[in-house]
Design a protein around this motif. Structure first.
Motif, PDB file in Angstrom:
ATOM      1  N   PRO A  15       0.831  -1.202   0.000  1.00 22.38           N
ATOM      2  CA  PRO A  15       0.000   0.000   0.000  1.00 22.38           C
ATOM      3  C   PRO A  15       0.872   1.261   0.000  1.00 22.38           C
ATOM      4  N   ALA A  16       0.270   2.355  -0.443  1.00 21.40           N
ATOM      5  CA  ALA A  16       0.963   3.644  -0.466  1.00 21.40           C
ATOM      6  C   ALA A  16       0.054   4.698   0.143  1.00 21.40           C
ATOM      7  N   GLY A  65      -9.959  14.581  -4.380  1.00 31.58           N
ATOM      8  CA  GLY A  65     -10.581  14.258  -5.652  1.00 31.58           C
ATOM      9  C   GLY A  65     -10.462  12.777  -5.987  1.00 31.58           C
ATOM     10  N   THR A  66      -9.293  12.205  -5.740  1.00 31.30           N
ATOM     11  CA  THR A  66      -9.103  10.775  -5.984  1.00 31.30           C
ATOM     12  C   THR A  66     -10.036   9.953  -5.113  1.00 31.30           C
ATOM     13  N   LEU A  67     -10.129  10.314  -3.840  1.00 29.77           N
ATOM     14  CA  LEU A  67     -11.029   9.592  -2.943  1.00 29.77           C
ATOM     15  C   LEU A  67     -12.475   9.699  -3.422  1.00 29.77           C
ATOM     16  N   THR A  68     -12.878  10.876  -3.836  1.00 25.20           N
ATOM     17  CA  THR A  68     -14.252  11.072  -4.319  1.00 25.20           C
ATOM     18  C   THR A  68     -14.532  10.202  -5.538  1.00 25.20           C
ATOM     19  N   PRO A 114      -5.297   1.814 -13.238  1.00 28.43           N
ATOM     20  CA  PRO A 114      -6.770   1.699 -13.331  1.00 28.43           C
ATOM     21  C   PRO A 114      -7.362   0.862 -12.206  1.00 28.43           C
ATOM     22  N   GLY A 115      -6.554   0.012 -11.589  1.00 29.31           N
ATOM     23  CA  GLY A 115      -7.031  -0.818 -10.478  1.00 29.31           C
ATOM     24  C   GLY A 115      -6.879  -0.161  -9.123  1.00 29.31           C
ATOM     25  N   LEU A 116      -6.650   1.140  -9.094  1.00 30.50           N
ATOM     26  CA  LEU A 116      -6.481   1.852  -7.826  1.00 30.50           C
ATOM     27  C   LEU A 116      -7.700   1.635  -6.933  1.00 30.50           C
ATOM     28  N   ARG A 117      -7.456   1.424  -5.650  1.00 30.36           N
ATOM     29  CA  ARG A 117      -8.545   1.221  -4.695  1.00 30.36           C
ATOM     30  C   ARG A 117      -8.088   1.660  -3.308  1.00 30.36           C
ATOM     31  N   LEU A 118      -9.051   1.885  -2.428  1.00 28.43           N
ATOM     32  CA  LEU A 118      -8.732   2.216  -1.047  1.00 28.43           C
ATOM     33  C   LEU A 118      -8.133   1.002  -0.347  1.00 28.43           C
ATOM     34  N   ALA A 119      -7.147   1.253   0.506  1.00 29.53           N
ATOM     35  CA  ALA A 119      -6.522   0.174   1.268  1.00 29.53           C
ATOM     36  C   ALA A 119      -7.098   0.075   2.672  1.00 29.53           C
ATOM     37  N   ARG A 150      -9.119  16.491   6.981  1.00 29.60           N
ATOM     38  CA  ARG A 150      -8.545  17.680   7.609  1.00 29.60           C
ATOM     39  C   ARG A 150      -9.667  18.673   7.945  1.00 29.60           C
ATOM     40  N   HIS A 151     -10.425  18.367   8.960  1.00 27.85           N
ATOM     41  CA  HIS A 151     -11.538  19.236   9.335  1.00 27.85           C
ATOM     42  C   HIS A 151     -11.056  20.541   9.967  1.00 27.85           C
ATOM     43  N   ASP A 152      -9.845  20.548  10.507  1.00 23.22           N
ATOM     44  CA  ASP A 152      -9.366  21.708  11.261  1.00 23.22           C
ATOM     45  C   ASP A 152      -8.448  22.610  10.447  1.00 23.22           C
ATOM     46  N   GLN A 153      -8.543  22.539   9.127  1.00 25.09           N
ATOM     47  CA  GLN A 153      -7.700  23.359   8.264  1.00 25.09           C
ATOM     48  C   GLN A 153      -8.571  24.267   7.402  1.00 25.09           C
ATOM     49  N   PHE A 154      -8.077  25.455   7.127  1.00 24.70           N
ATOM     50  CA  PHE A 154      -8.793  26.343   6.217  1.00 24.70           C
ATOM     51  C   PHE A 154      -8.917  25.718   4.831  1.00 24.70           C
ATOM     52  N   VAL A 155      -7.896  24.964   4.435  1.00 20.54           N
ATOM     53  CA  VAL A 155      -7.959  24.239   3.162  1.00 20.54           C
ATOM     54  C   VAL A 155      -8.337  22.796   3.471  1.00 20.54           C
ATOM     55  N   TYR A 156      -9.531  22.391   3.056  1.00 20.73           N
ATOM     56  CA  TYR A 156     -10.049  21.069   3.380  1.00 20.73           C
ATOM     57  C   TYR A 156      -9.313  20.013   2.567  1.00 20.73           C
ATOM     58  N   GLY A 157      -9.189  18.835   3.140  1.00 18.00           N
ATOM     59  CA  GLY A 157      -8.522  17.760   2.422  1.00 18.00           C
ATOM     60  C   GLY A 157      -8.295  16.563   3.309  1.00 18.00           C
ATOM     61  N   LEU A 158      -7.192  15.861   3.059  1.00 16.91           N
ATOM     62  CA  LEU A 158      -6.879  14.627   3.747  1.00 16.91           C
ATOM     63  C   LEU A 158      -5.470  14.689   4.330  1.00 16.91           C
ATOM     64  N   ASP A 159      -5.315  14.092   5.511  1.00 17.77           N
ATOM     65  CA  ASP A 159      -3.975  13.951   6.084  1.00 17.77           C
ATOM     66  C   ASP A 159      -3.245  12.757   5.472  1.00 17.77           C
ATOM     67  N   ALA A 160      -3.994  11.766   5.025  1.00 10.94           N
ATOM     68  CA  ALA A 160      -3.407  10.580   4.412  1.00 10.94           C
ATOM     69  C   ALA A 160      -4.483   9.904   3.569  1.00 10.94           C
ATOM     70  N   LEU A 161      -4.072   9.139   2.575  1.00  7.76           N
ATOM     71  CA  LEU A 161      -5.001   8.366   1.756  1.00  7.76           C
ATOM     72  C   LEU A 161      -4.339   7.025   1.410  1.00  7.76           C
ATOM     73  N   PRO A 162      -4.530   6.010   2.249  1.00  6.85           N
ATOM     74  CA  PRO A 162      -3.949   4.686   1.981  1.00  6.85           C
ATOM     75  C   PRO A 162      -4.625   4.034   0.778  1.00  6.85           C
ATOM     76  N   VAL A 163      -3.818   3.668  -0.219  1.00  7.18           N
ATOM     77  CA  VAL A 163      -4.356   3.059  -1.434  1.00  7.18           C
ATOM     78  C   VAL A 163      -3.538   1.830  -1.814  1.00  7.18           C
ATOM     79  N   ALA A 164      -4.145   0.990  -2.635  1.00  5.94           N
ATOM     80  CA  ALA A 164      -3.465  -0.176  -3.216  1.00  5.94           C
ATOM     81  C   ALA A 164      -3.913  -0.259  -4.672  1.00  5.94           C
TER      82      ALA A 164
END
Length: 394
Positions: free
Chosen positions: A132-133, A245-248, A365-370, A379-393
């Motif tokens: 995973p990455a 965007g990738t997660l969405t 093309p086979g990207l998926r959540l890990a 990242r709910h506590d940031q002015f710029v919303y996003g993710l702290d990490a996105l584990p994928v395989a």
């Protein structure tokens, strides 16, 4: 007593993929008074048409030095303005014009080969490490950081330093002293870099603008804070758009559609920008004179918060607004703001997202959540919303 009667601005997301539910109720009526976490009160504007009208209205000021200028959260003693982002004309126009040639469509399009090379190298490195990455650490954050460093003339070897300081500056729950210290450290770093560009300009954005100091077109401090704004905005917003965007795309099933038809990438990027709107708490202004919107008169000196997330989910402008639909007719979202302060880097952000999603879909093309989506850290506590990490395989 009056202050207690003013409702708090909707701040907390009940669903990580959607704005706070309270914004929808406020959007149903004209601008309404809300209480900000800073303790101030301001008018909240949530409708798309109202947002566009007010963002292009010269009766609204971006000058943070004005009395009663609304702050979304308590702020430390001023460490310097964020350049033209918090200025009005003529200073805003004077500084912005120094950058317009740097962000023309022609110049941005000329960056495509370099961005494609950066994306390919980052993909190679991530794939070589194997799944995973963490898509944030290994892909989404390095790419815009390298791109903005190359554009500005900032050494990418210093990325850990400025990424750490940027995160602290944008964090809403950090102690005031910590945010002020991070701003001071980043400012000192950029001041040294600007001084070096004055001595030896070089062929990069800061190098091309730095001679303007001696010519009287801007001051050293103005260029330092301009560099800070471009550096922070240039990597934070795009990195979070890539990861979120990738997660969405993965959770909505649109990843398979993009992989099957890469020509969808442009429409997909625009819908991601509208649907996610990572500048999540809005843009703030002060009224220079009374303004009437939807029958409500806001007085001179009042603060205004223009919610981009609410405006981009306005059903009066975007049918079925909470659905993620790249096939929808594009309706002029305000993810980059609007009017004289519209984001200078919009074309660059779009190009980076197009290149990233095209390359990622072709290569993995086979990207998926890990991990289960419930375990993805937002990242709910940031002015710029996003993710702290996105584990994928894959």
């Amino acid at each position: 007593m009056e202050k207690l009667e003013v409702p708090e601005m909707p701040w907390t997301r009940e669903d990580a993929f959607h704005p706070p539910a309270g914004l929808a109720g406020l959007r149903a009526g004209p601008p309404a008074r809300v209480r900000l976490p800073s303790g101030q009160t301001a008018w909240l504007v949530a409708r798309h048409a109202d947002a566009r009208a007010l963002l292009s209205d010269p009766r609204l000021s971006s000058d943070e030095t004005r009395p009663h200028y609304p702050q979304l959260i308590p702020v430390p003693p001023a460490t310097g303005t964020l350049s033209f982002l918090r200025m009005d004309d003529p200073d805003h126009g004077r500084l912005r014009r120094l950058l317009t040639t740097e962000f023309t469509v022609r110049r941005i399009n000329a960056m495509r080969p370099g961005i494609e090379r950066t994306v390919a190298e980052s993909l190679d490195a991530m794939v070589e490490k194997g799944p995973p990455a963490d898509l944030v650490r290994d892909f989404a954050l390095p790419i815009p950081s390298q791109v903005i460093c190359q554009l500005l003339g900032v050494p990418y070897d210093d990325h850990e330093f400025f990424q750490d300081r940027s995160a602290k500056i944008l964090e809403t729950n950090a102690p005031l002293e910590e945010g002020a210290r991070a701003m001071g450290e980043l400012t000192d770093y950029l001041a040294s870099l600007v001084d070096a560009k004055v001595r030896e300009p070089g062929d990069d954005l800061l190098g091309r603008v730095a001679p303007g100091i001696a010519e009287g077109r801007l001051t050293r401090d103005e260029l330092v804070f301009m560099a800070g704004l471009l550096l922070i905005a240039g990597h934070e917003t795009t990195a979070n758009m890539i990861a979120l965007g990738t997660l969405t795309l993965l959770v909505t099933g649109e990843w398979a559609a993009l992989c099957a038809d890469p020509a969808r990438v442009g429409a997909t990027t625009e819908e991601l920008l509208r649907h996610l709107t990572v500048v999540q708490f809005g843009l703030v202004r002060t009224l220079l004179e009374p303004v009437t919107v939807d029958g409500v008169t806001m007085e001179a000196g009042d603060g205004v918060v223009i919610s981009l997330t609410a405006a981009n989910r306005d059903g009066a402008h975007f049918p079925d607004p909470d659905a993620f639909d790249p096939d929808r007719a594009q309706g002029h979202h305000v993810a980059f703001g609007f009017g004289m302060h519209q984001c200078l880097g919009a074309a660059l952000a779009r190009l980076e997202m197009d290149v990233v999603f095209t390359a990622l879909a072709a290569r993995l093309p086979g990207l998926r959540l890990a991990v289960p989506v419930e375990d993805v850290p937002f990242r709910h506590d940031q002015f710029v919303y996003g993710l702290d990490a996105l584990p994928v395989a894959w």
